[in-house]
Design an enzyme around this catalytic site. Structure first.
Site, PDB file in Angstrom:
ATOM      1  CB  ALA A  68      -0.910  -0.107   1.282  1.00  0.00           C
ATOM      2  CG  ASP A  69       2.612   5.159  -1.389  1.00  0.00           C
ATOM      3  OD1 ASP A  69       3.856   4.775  -0.933  1.00  0.00           O
ATOM      4  OD2 ASP A  69       2.360   6.243  -1.760  1.00  0.00           O
TER       5      ASP A  69
END
Length: 193
Positions: A68-69
């Site tokens: 994720a970012d």
């Protein structure tokens, strides 16, 4: 399926734990640069997929990887993690008294090659802040590992967020409702329950 979390974020770890999911942590250094032509949600999705690509060779057939970012956007500008105090002051100075958008991109990749990439958006409304409040937050919470230089779960989030439109957990770094739904579609939750 065995869930692999490729994130050093204590907030993502806590959210997965709170969802009742068992997971293993694997960490690799991945460059977080992105092409300048990408806009907002595209940046978060691109970075999540880029992180996942670094792990492809090490995934077993029965594993599912979660990367994720999270990015903060003020208009078209992407505010990632501040490199130092001056950047944190600058970012928070720009965000205070305004609404901004938080995007978290997520990539789920299975060991057998299936991949799902998605993002979630939350609009965050900040009240106006004084320089003293911004300095206090930076001094006490050290926001250098947080996109936009703040955490919704920290003092600043509690004191400055007037309202949210969207998921609070997305602002923390993981849209848990979307992650759960996509894991369910991939058949990854059967072994978790």
């Amino acid at each position: 399926m065995k869930l692999i979390l490729a994130s050093n974020s204590p907030r993502r770890r806590q959210l997965l734990t709170d969802l009742g999911l068992a997971y293993e942590i694997r960490l690799l250094e991945v460059d977080e640069e992105f092409p300048p032509h990408l806009h907002r949600a595209e940046v978060a999705e691109y970075l999540a997929a880029r992180k996942a690509a670094a792990y492809v060779a090490s995934l077993a057939a029965d594993e599912i990887l979660l990367t994720a970012d999270t990015i903060v956007c003020l208009g078209p500008d992407v505010l990632n993690k501040p490199a130092n105090r001056a950047e944190a002051q600058y970012m928070l100075g720009r965000l205070q008294g305004r609404a901004h958008d938080v995007f978290t991109g997520v990539c789920l990749r299975t060991g057998d090659g299936r991949q799902v990439v998605f993002s979630d958006q939350t609009t965050v409304h900040f009240r106006s802040l004084t320089t003293a409040e911004i300095d206090y937050y930076i001094d006490t919470c050290q926001p250098y590992d947080k996109a936009g230089a703040y955490g919704a779960q920290d003092w600043l989030g509690m004191a400055a967020i007037d309202r949210l439109e969207g998921s609070y957990f997305n602002v923390m770094g993981l849209p848990t409702h979307r992650v759960w739904a996509e894991l369910e579609k991939l058949g990854a939750l059967a072994t978790q329950r």
